[in-house]
Design a protein around this motif. Sequence first.
Motif, PDB file in Angstrom:
ATOM      1  N   VAL A  25       0.841  -1.202   0.000  1.00  0.00           N
ATOM      2  CA  VAL A  25       0.000   0.000   0.000  1.00  0.00           C
ATOM      3  C   VAL A  25       0.874   1.249   0.000  1.00  0.00           C
ATOM      4  O   VAL A  25       0.622   2.207  -0.750  1.00  0.00           O
ATOM      5  N   THR A  26       1.923   1.248   0.817  1.00  0.00           N
ATOM      6  CA  THR A  26       2.835   2.401   0.893  1.00  0.00           C
ATOM      7  C   THR A  26       3.459   2.712  -0.459  1.00  0.00           C
ATOM      8  O   THR A  26       3.583   3.882  -0.844  1.00  0.00           O
ATOM      9  N   LYS A  27       3.826   1.665  -1.200  1.00  0.00           N
ATOM     10  CA  LYS A  27       4.456   1.845  -2.501  1.00  0.00           C
ATOM     11  C   LYS A  27       3.442   2.073  -3.622  1.00  0.00           C
ATOM     12  O   LYS A  27       3.829   2.289  -4.774  1.00  0.00           O
ATOM     13  N   GLY A  28       2.155   2.005  -3.307  1.00  0.00           N
ATOM     14  CA  GLY A  28       1.147   2.228  -4.329  1.00  0.00           C
ATOM     15  C   GLY A  28       0.926   1.056  -5.252  1.00  0.00           C
ATOM     16  O   GLY A  28       0.339   1.207  -6.332  1.00  0.00           O
ATOM     17  N   ILE A  29       1.371  -0.136  -4.844  1.00  0.00           N
ATOM     18  CA  ILE A  29       1.170  -1.328  -5.673  1.00  0.00           C
ATOM     19  C   ILE A  29      -0.304  -1.720  -5.679  1.00  0.00           C
ATOM     20  O   ILE A  29      -0.865  -2.092  -6.711  1.00  0.00           O
ATOM     21  N   ASP A  30      -0.943  -1.631  -4.523  1.00  0.00           N
ATOM     22  CA  ASP A  30      -2.371  -1.932  -4.392  1.00  0.00           C
ATOM     23  C   ASP A  30      -3.050  -0.822  -3.599  1.00  0.00           C
ATOM     24  O   ASP A  30      -2.433  -0.243  -2.687  1.00  0.00           O
ATOM     25  N   PRO A  31      -4.314  -0.502  -3.920  1.00  0.00           N
ATOM     26  CA  PRO A  31      -5.041   0.487  -3.111  1.00  0.00           C
ATOM     27  C   PRO A  31      -5.306  -0.047  -1.720  1.00  0.00           C
ATOM     28  O   PRO A  31      -5.512  -1.241  -1.526  1.00  0.00           O
ATOM     29  N   GLY A  32      -5.288   0.840  -0.758  1.00  0.00           N
ATOM     30  CA  GLY A  32      -5.442   0.429   0.620  1.00  0.00           C
ATOM     31  C   GLY A  32      -6.893   0.342   1.063  1.00  0.00           C
ATOM     32  O   GLY A  32      -7.804   0.897   0.443  1.00  0.00           O
ATOM     33  N   CYS A  33      -7.093  -0.359   2.142  1.00  0.00           N
ATOM     34  CA  CYS A  33      -8.396  -0.444   2.810  1.00  0.00           C
ATOM     35  C   CYS A  33      -8.840   0.967   3.203  1.00  0.00           C
ATOM     36  O   CYS A  33      -8.043   1.745   3.731  1.00  0.00           O
ATOM     37  N   LEU A  34     -10.093   1.311   2.949  1.00  0.00           N
ATOM     38  CA  LEU A  34     -10.573   2.656   3.268  1.00  0.00           C
ATOM     39  C   LEU A  34     -10.743   2.872   4.764  1.00  0.00           C
ATOM     40  O   LEU A  34     -10.866   4.011   5.208  1.00  0.00           O
ATOM     41  N   LYS A  35     -10.738   1.798   5.546  1.00  0.00           N
ATOM     42  CA  LYS A  35     -10.911   1.938   6.999  1.00  0.00           C
ATOM     43  C   LYS A  35      -9.565   2.078   7.702  1.00  0.00           C
ATOM     44  O   LYS A  35      -9.289   3.083   8.339  1.00  0.00           O
ATOM     45  N   CYS A  36      -8.714   1.064   7.600  1.00  0.00           N
ATOM     46  CA  CYS A  36      -7.431   1.119   8.316  1.00  0.00           C
ATOM     47  C   CYS A  36      -6.364   1.869   7.528  1.00  0.00           C
ATOM     48  O   CYS A  36      -5.398   2.367   8.090  1.00  0.00           O
ATOM     49  N   LYS A  37      -6.525   1.910   6.191  1.00  0.00           N
ATOM     50  CA  LYS A  37      -5.619   2.601   5.277  1.00  0.00           C
ATOM     51  C   LYS A  37      -4.209   2.013   5.269  1.00  0.00           C
ATOM     52  O   LYS A  37      -3.287   2.618   4.714  1.00  0.00           O
ATOM     53  N   GLU A  38      -4.018   0.851   5.876  1.00  0.00           N
ATOM     54  CA  GLU A  38      -2.687   0.263   5.969  1.00  0.00           C
ATOM     55  C   GLU A  38      -2.501  -0.961   5.089  1.00  0.00           C
ATOM     56  O   GLU A  38      -1.426  -1.164   4.524  1.00  0.00           O
ATOM     57  N   LEU A  39      -3.531  -1.795   4.985  1.00  0.00           N
ATOM     58  CA  LEU A  39      -3.415  -3.059   4.266  1.00  0.00           C
ATOM     59  C   LEU A  39      -4.179  -3.001   2.950  1.00  0.00           C
ATOM     60  O   LEU A  39      -5.141  -2.235   2.806  1.00  0.00           O
ATOM     61  N   PRO A  40      -3.779  -3.810   1.970  1.00  0.00           N
ATOM     62  CA  PRO A  40      -4.499  -3.811   0.687  1.00  0.00           C
ATOM     63  C   PRO A  40      -5.907  -4.376   0.833  1.00  0.00           C
ATOM     64  O   PRO A  40      -6.184  -5.179   1.725  1.00  0.00           O
ATOM     65  N   ARG A  41      -6.784  -3.971  -0.045  1.00  0.00           N
ATOM     66  CA  ARG A  41      -8.126  -4.549  -0.063  1.00  0.00           C
ATOM     67  C   ARG A  41      -8.052  -6.011  -0.455  1.00  0.00           C
ATOM     68  O   ARG A  41      -7.136  -6.443  -1.162  1.00  0.00           O
ATOM     69  N   LEU A  42      -9.056  -6.754  -0.033  1.00  0.00           N
ATOM     70  CA  LEU A  42      -9.098  -8.173  -0.373  1.00  0.00           C
ATOM     71  C   LEU A  42      -9.170  -8.367  -1.878  1.00  0.00           C
ATOM     72  O   LEU A  42      -8.529  -9.249  -2.443  1.00  0.00           O
ATOM     73  N   ASN A  43      -9.979  -7.541  -2.553  1.00  0.00           N
ATOM     74  CA  ASN A  43     -10.127  -7.636  -4.001  1.00  0.00           C
ATOM     75  C   ASN A  43     -10.806  -6.371  -4.501  1.00  0.00           C
ATOM     76  O   ASN A  43     -11.095  -5.453  -3.731  1.00  0.00           O
ATOM     77  N   ASP A  44     -11.089  -6.320  -5.800  1.00  0.00           N
ATOM     78  CA  ASP A  44     -11.666  -5.125  -6.404  1.00  0.00           C
ATOM     79  C   ASP A  44     -13.134  -4.911  -6.050  1.00  0.00           C
ATOM     80  O   ASP A  44     -13.698  -3.862  -6.364  1.00  0.00           O
ATOM     81  N   LYS A  45     -13.768  -5.899  -5.431  1.00  0.00           N
ATOM     82  CA  LYS A  45     -15.194  -5.799  -5.135  1.00  0.00           C
ATOM     83  C   LYS A  45     -15.488  -5.227  -3.748  1.00  0.00           C
ATOM     84  O   LYS A  45     -16.635  -4.998  -3.405  1.00  0.00           O
ATOM     85  N   THR A  46     -14.453  -5.030  -2.960  1.00  0.00           N
ATOM     86  CA  THR A  46     -14.667  -4.552  -1.598  1.00  0.00           C
ATOM     87  C   THR A  46     -13.807  -3.323  -1.340  1.00  0.00           C
ATOM     88  O   THR A  46     -12.841  -3.058  -2.063  1.00  0.00           O
ATOM     89  N   HIS A  47     -14.166  -2.587  -0.290  1.00  0.00           N
ATOM     90  CA  HIS A  47     -13.409  -1.402   0.106  1.00  0.00           C
ATOM     91  C   HIS A  47     -12.480  -1.692   1.277  1.00  0.00           C
ATOM     92  O   HIS A  47     -11.789  -0.790   1.747  1.00  0.00           O
TER      93      HIS A  47
END
Length: 391
Positions: A144-166
């Motif tokens: 997430v820090t490197k911008g490889i995957d968008p982060g979770c909108l809640k914790c903002k630290e970990l990547p989302r599980l997939n494109d269907k969830t936030h």
Amino acid sequence: MGGPAVGPGGFVGGFAQPPPWAGGGSGFAGYPYAPPSPQTYTAPLSNMCAQCGKRPKFGTFEYCGRTCGRAAKNGVPPTAPQPVYNQPFAGGNGYAGNRNSIYPSEFPIYQPPPMKPCKIPDCNKSEQSPGSGYCSYTHRKLGVTKGIDPGCLKCKELPRLNDKTHFCGDKCEKDATSKAPLLLEVPTTDPRFTDVAGQFKTAWKHNNSPPRVAKIYKIILPKTSLDAYETYKRTIEAAGSFSKRKMQPGNERRRWHGTRRQCKIGDDSSNLKFCSNSGCSLCCILKNSYDVKFAAAGMFGKGIYTSATSSKSDTYTRGAVAGSPYKAMFLNRVVVGQGKILTSADSSLTEAPTGFHSVIANPGSGLNYDELIVYNNDAIRPSWLLLYNAT
């Protein structure tokens, strides 16, 4: 031959004749006669969860519980072993079997899916579990820090599980839902910011240039509100079978709605508390969604009005509140169903015409831009809140 049944030793598959270990000698694992066709065999049914493979299924369901069921629904790759099949060879009696098994080639052998490399450049390790993308918790955060995957909108630290969830997982999703209604800021680097802001810009049809979108918030609705919307959508889908016509279920669309804003909610991420001003239509909608009883009668009667044209909805925002540089607008999910197309006004409407679920007002007599009107509260839910430059 007989159909599937429980064979000797409890094997589910229905041997129409004695299994090969029953003795005899014909050149194929002891069969005293030609073995049955492979079509008479069915693979044994696993009683383990189809998602994790670690716990038994719950009742008649495919999964052990809600967590695995939700993960499967959201497209999370299963960690349960997936079936592959033996490579057949022609046995001594012409039967297509396998060198290492007495079972026919259709009998599944389970093995885990292959692991992919960790997404972090120069990391030589494999992902921690199939589909996780990263070798460790530390590298998930780094992704997430490197911008490889968008982060979770809640914790903002970990990547989302997939494109269907936030969210990154059940914990953050449950936390957000428990606090709903809630606004979660979408970073400008997030693909969904680009998507929503792009629709705003493309849908701006008036002569002036579209203003800059400054902030976008995802609106997290209470479960009861979202469930009522989904129930209505399923009802409309069942009536119209829109999916079979290559449309979204219920003919769902994204439409704009501009309204009065009497506070400065969203001007910055530290000001996300809904105001108590009954005249602030924006906060009322955020807290309770839309209610047709508060709607003013328009050209097409008393309903909830939206538009595919963002600049059309902008005319209803009534300008920026004092002290704020921004206007605000909703991007909504709307169940259109079977829309009645009208080009002239009918202010007497209090519901969609018979046989229809909404009114689609196309430009015509007295109307310069499109409008979509629904007359059922559960046909619409606010999905995104945009703040854009007022000047």
